[in-house]
Enzyme design. Structure first.
Site, PDB file in Angstrom:
ATOM      1  N   ASP A  89     -45.482  57.541  16.782  1.00 44.55           N
ATOM      2  CA  ASP A  89     -46.383  56.799  17.665  1.00 44.55           C
ATOM      3  C   ASP A  89     -47.162  55.795  16.807  1.00 44.55           C
ATOM      4  O   ASP A  89     -47.745  56.190  15.788  1.00 44.55           O
ATOM      5  CB  ASP A  89     -47.339  57.818  18.309  1.00 44.55           C
ATOM      6  CG  ASP A  89     -48.130  57.215  19.450  1.00 44.55           C
ATOM      7  OD1 ASP A  89     -48.554  56.048  19.344  1.00 44.55           O
ATOM      8  OD2 ASP A  89     -48.329  57.932  20.459  1.00 44.55           O
ATOM      9  N   GLU A 101     -46.992  48.788  25.585  1.00 48.77           N
ATOM     10  CA  GLU A 101     -46.831  48.979  27.033  1.00 48.77           C
ATOM     11  C   GLU A 101     -46.644  47.568  27.571  1.00 48.77           C
ATOM     12  O   GLU A 101     -47.457  46.683  27.294  1.00 48.77           O
ATOM     13  CB  GLU A 101     -48.070  49.637  27.628  1.00 48.77           C
ATOM     14  CG  GLU A 101     -48.227  51.092  27.272  1.00 48.77           C
ATOM     15  CD  GLU A 101     -47.163  51.990  27.898  1.00 48.77           C
ATOM     16  OE1 GLU A 101     -46.625  51.614  28.958  1.00 48.77           O
ATOM     17  OE2 GLU A 101     -46.869  53.048  27.328  1.00 48.77           O
ATOM     18  N   ASP A 115     -46.436  34.852  26.576  1.00 49.51           N
ATOM     19  CA  ASP A 115     -47.103  33.660  27.126  1.00 49.51           C
ATOM     20  C   ASP A 115     -48.211  34.035  28.109  1.00 49.51           C
ATOM     21  O   ASP A 115     -49.032  33.193  28.470  1.00 49.51           O
ATOM     22  CB  ASP A 115     -46.081  32.710  27.780  1.00 49.51           C
ATOM     23  CG  ASP A 115     -45.296  33.330  28.931  1.00 49.51           C
ATOM     24  OD1 ASP A 115     -45.518  34.514  29.251  1.00 49.51           O
ATOM     25  OD2 ASP A 115     -44.461  32.610  29.518  1.00 49.51           O
ATOM     26  N   TYR A 150     -52.733  44.118  31.084  1.00 50.85           N
ATOM     27  CA  TYR A 150     -51.651  43.946  30.087  1.00 50.85           C
ATOM     28  C   TYR A 150     -51.911  42.719  29.233  1.00 50.85           C
ATOM     29  O   TYR A 150     -51.921  42.797  28.003  1.00 50.85           O
ATOM     30  CB  TYR A 150     -50.284  43.827  30.799  1.00 50.85           C
ATOM     31  CG  TYR A 150     -49.214  43.242  29.897  1.00 50.85           C
ATOM     32  CD1 TYR A 150     -48.697  43.968  28.822  1.00 50.85           C
ATOM     33  CD2 TYR A 150     -48.716  41.944  30.108  1.00 50.85           C
ATOM     34  CE1 TYR A 150     -47.732  43.418  27.972  1.00 50.85           C
ATOM     35  CE2 TYR A 150     -47.753  41.393  29.268  1.00 50.85           C
ATOM     36  CZ  TYR A 150     -47.259  42.136  28.204  1.00 50.85           C
ATOM     37  OH  TYR A 150     -46.310  41.584  27.369  1.00 50.85           O
ATOM     38  N   ALA A 175     -54.586  41.012  28.815  1.00 49.17           N
ATOM     39  CA  ALA A 175     -55.834  41.125  28.041  1.00 49.17           C
ATOM     40  C   ALA A 175     -55.606  41.964  26.787  1.00 49.17           C
ATOM     41  O   ALA A 175     -56.122  41.653  25.697  1.00 49.17           O
ATOM     42  CB  ALA A 175     -56.933  41.735  28.898  1.00 49.17           C
ATOM     43  N   LYS A 198     -52.731  42.315  25.202  1.00 46.84           N
ATOM     44  CA  LYS A 198     -51.911  41.531  24.262  1.00 46.84           C
ATOM     45  C   LYS A 198     -52.779  40.450  23.593  1.00 46.84           C
ATOM     46  O   LYS A 198     -52.647  40.196  22.394  1.00 46.84           O
ATOM     47  CB  LYS A 198     -50.718  40.892  24.976  1.00 46.84           C
ATOM     48  CG  LYS A 198     -49.654  41.857  25.450  1.00 46.84           C
ATOM     49  CD  LYS A 198     -48.958  42.658  24.358  1.00 46.84           C
ATOM     50  CE  LYS A 198     -48.051  41.837  23.486  1.00 46.84           C
ATOM     51  NZ  LYS A 198     -47.251  42.705  22.561  1.00 46.84           N
ATOM     52  N   ASN A 256     -38.303  37.324  29.325  1.00 50.83           N
ATOM     53  CA  ASN A 256     -36.945  37.579  28.841  1.00 50.83           C
ATOM     54  C   ASN A 256     -36.101  38.230  29.930  1.00 50.83           C
ATOM     55  O   ASN A 256     -36.625  38.974  30.775  1.00 50.83           O
ATOM     56  CB  ASN A 256     -36.977  38.568  27.669  1.00 50.83           C
ATOM     57  CG  ASN A 256     -37.476  37.975  26.373  1.00 50.83           C
ATOM     58  OD1 ASN A 256     -37.007  38.336  25.310  1.00 50.83           O
ATOM     59  ND2 ASN A 256     -38.435  37.068  26.418  1.00 50.83           N
ATOM     60  N   PRO A 309     -38.013  43.814  46.983  1.00 53.55           N
ATOM     61  CA  PRO A 309     -39.436  43.478  47.162  1.00 53.55           C
ATOM     62  C   PRO A 309     -39.818  42.193  46.446  1.00 53.55           C
ATOM     63  O   PRO A 309     -39.679  42.085  45.226  1.00 53.55           O
ATOM     64  CB  PRO A 309     -40.155  44.680  46.539  1.00 53.55           C
ATOM     65  CG  PRO A 309     -39.186  45.262  45.568  1.00 53.55           C
ATOM     66  CD  PRO A 309     -37.812  44.902  46.015  1.00 53.55           C
ATOM     67  N   HIS A 315     -52.235  38.006  40.580  1.00 54.26           N
ATOM     68  CA  HIS A 315     -50.893  37.493  40.239  1.00 54.26           C
ATOM     69  C   HIS A 315     -50.950  36.064  39.683  1.00 54.26           C
ATOM     70  O   HIS A 315     -51.276  35.123  40.411  1.00 54.26           O
ATOM     71  CB  HIS A 315     -50.050  37.509  41.526  1.00 54.26           C
ATOM     72  CG  HIS A 315     -48.580  37.430  41.292  1.00 54.26           C
ATOM     73  ND1 HIS A 315     -47.668  37.534  42.315  1.00 54.26           N
ATOM     74  CD2 HIS A 315     -47.849  37.266  40.173  1.00 54.26           C
ATOM     75  CE1 HIS A 315     -46.452  37.430  41.831  1.00 54.26           C
ATOM     76  NE2 HIS A 315     -46.535  37.265  40.535  1.00 54.26           N
TER      77      HIS A 315
END
Ligand code: NAD
Ligand code: DAU
Length: 360
Positions: free
Chosen positions: A61, A86, A137, A162, A164, A166, A192, A217, A300
């Protein structure tokens, strides 16, 4: 012989990167793959290389300081390529905590272990030691002007937990460069696609659902734009930065391939119909009326678009796979790897799916 520590090598991009490097640089490198094998980590992605003498897997880990330090103690690591994270925005909206733990604290543990192993008494670093932090990005936020792009100089404006996390990890890496002259690069890549992508992400999820006649969806109005890059081109971009990049710099990686999500869904349906033979019973399940507009993702981002001008100009990198051939290769791969898909969608996947999509 260069020893490369790849973190998160059992995931989607990490496993493609390992394949690319072992194929293109056999004899010149050894890869150590450090991965804790979360739901997204899958050693099946690497079963074809698992017996090679130039490849080693270590289950650990990145948050575990002692385990990470031991890897640096036991091996003379030259290069770190840090993918472990993650990575799924929807999961970060459900459970932000693990994103901070893995993406921020895990990166800190790695930075400290690399620095402790590499830094000389005078504060310099031996030639050939470098740490490449793989980022996204999404740290730049969302573009509202249709003619605008993300540049390396675009201010960070992350919106999801997520992105934030990164962004925080990018800043940590930058702080090590600025404070300790730590030999690092940061790469920020667009979306990707390709083989081995876990079917929680748009493209493999749509392929998987269409093949089993399940609703497709589409969040909101389906007009959000992502900038898609074939995963092997990302691997080549990372290799170019390792070969020729300037330490301390950041490089955007993307291929000017913007598409609305709904367009992607239609391309997948058309390509599936084209590739599946009439004799395949899955073919008649692939129908346009499976498309289902569902409640939008919270916060979004509307549009991502990378300017890859710097990596093109400085390092001569450009994508080699256009979307038309990349998506065919990808869909073909999923059609021929039903067993892989069946394995990753068994177990916990169904409860994830019911929870995420049951509430939309
Ligand atoms: P992924 O979710 O497919 O793989 C992540 C890997 O990291 C898995 O193998 C997982 O087991 C491992 N991992 C997670 N937590 C760990 C921990 N605590 N210790 C050790 N290993 C751990 O992700 P991906 O899509 O391959 O993305 C890889 C990297 O690239 C991430 O840093 C992501 O932010 C970045 N990125 C992804 C994309 C994309 O489109 N997928 C685009 C740009 C950047
Ligand atoms: O831009 C790079 C990022 O791309 C990476 O940093 C992330 O790790 C990676 O997961 C990806 O993030 P996105 O959120 O853009 O990817 P995702 O495949 O989850 O969604 C792509 C688009 O499709 C997005 O606008 C949301 C939409 N979507 C997604 C899913 C899963 C749908 O409409 N329906 C879906 O079921």
């Amino acid at each position: 012989m260069e020893t490369i520590l790849v973190t998160g090598g059992a995931g989607f991009i990490g496993s493609n990167f390992i394949h690319y490097m072992l194929e293109s640089r056999a004899g010149a490198i050894k890869i150590i793959n450090l991965d804790v094998l979360t739901y997204a980590g899958n050693l099946e992605n690497l079963k074809d290389v698992s017996d090679r003498p130039d490849y080693e897997f270590v289950k650990a880990d990145i948050r575990d300081k002692a385990a990470v330090e031991k890897i640096f103690k036991d091996n003379d690591i030259d290069t770190v390529v840090h993918f472990a994270a993650e990575s799924h925005v929807d999961r970060s909206i459900e459970n932000p905590g693990i994103f901070v733990e893995t993406n921020v604290l895990g990166t800190l543990v790695l930075l400290n272990a690399a620095r402790a192993a590499w830094e000389l008494k005078d504060g310099s670093y031996p030639d050939g030691k470098r740490f490449l932090h793989v980022s996204t990005d999404e740290v730049y936020g969302s573009l509202s002007d249709p003619d605008d792009y993300f540049y390396e100089t675009t201010p960070y404006d992350p919106h999801s937990p997520y992105s934030a996390s990164k962004a925080s990890s990018d800043f940590l890496v930058k702080s090590y460069v600025d404070t300790y002259h730590f030999p690092a690069f940061i790469t920020n890549c667009s979306n990707n696609y390709g083989p081995y992508q876990f079917p929680e992400k748009l493209i493999p999820l749509i392929i998987n659902n269409a093949l089993s006649g399940k609703p497709l969806p589409v969040y909101g109005d389906g007009k959000n734009v992502r900038d898609w890059l074939y995963v092997e081109d990302h691997a080549r971009g990372i290799a170019a930065v390792l070969d020729k990049g300037r330490l301390g710099e950041k490089y955007n990686i993307g291929g000017h391939n913007e598409k609305e999500n709904i367009e992607i869904v239609h391309i997948i349906l058309d390509t599936l119909r084209e590739l599946l033979p009439d004799s395949d019973p899955r073919k008649e399940l692939v129908k346009d009326d499976l498309i289902t507009f569902v409640t939008d993702r919270k916060g979004h981002d509307r549009r991502y678009a990378i300017s890859p001008e710097k990596i093109g100009r400085e390092l001569g990198w450009k994508p080699e796979t256009d979307f038309a051939s990349g998506i065919r290769k990808t869909i073909d791969w999923y059609l021929h790897n039903e067993e892989w898909l069946a394995h990753v969608t068994s177990g916990d996947y169904q409860s994830y799916y019911d929870k995420m999509y049951g509430q939309r």
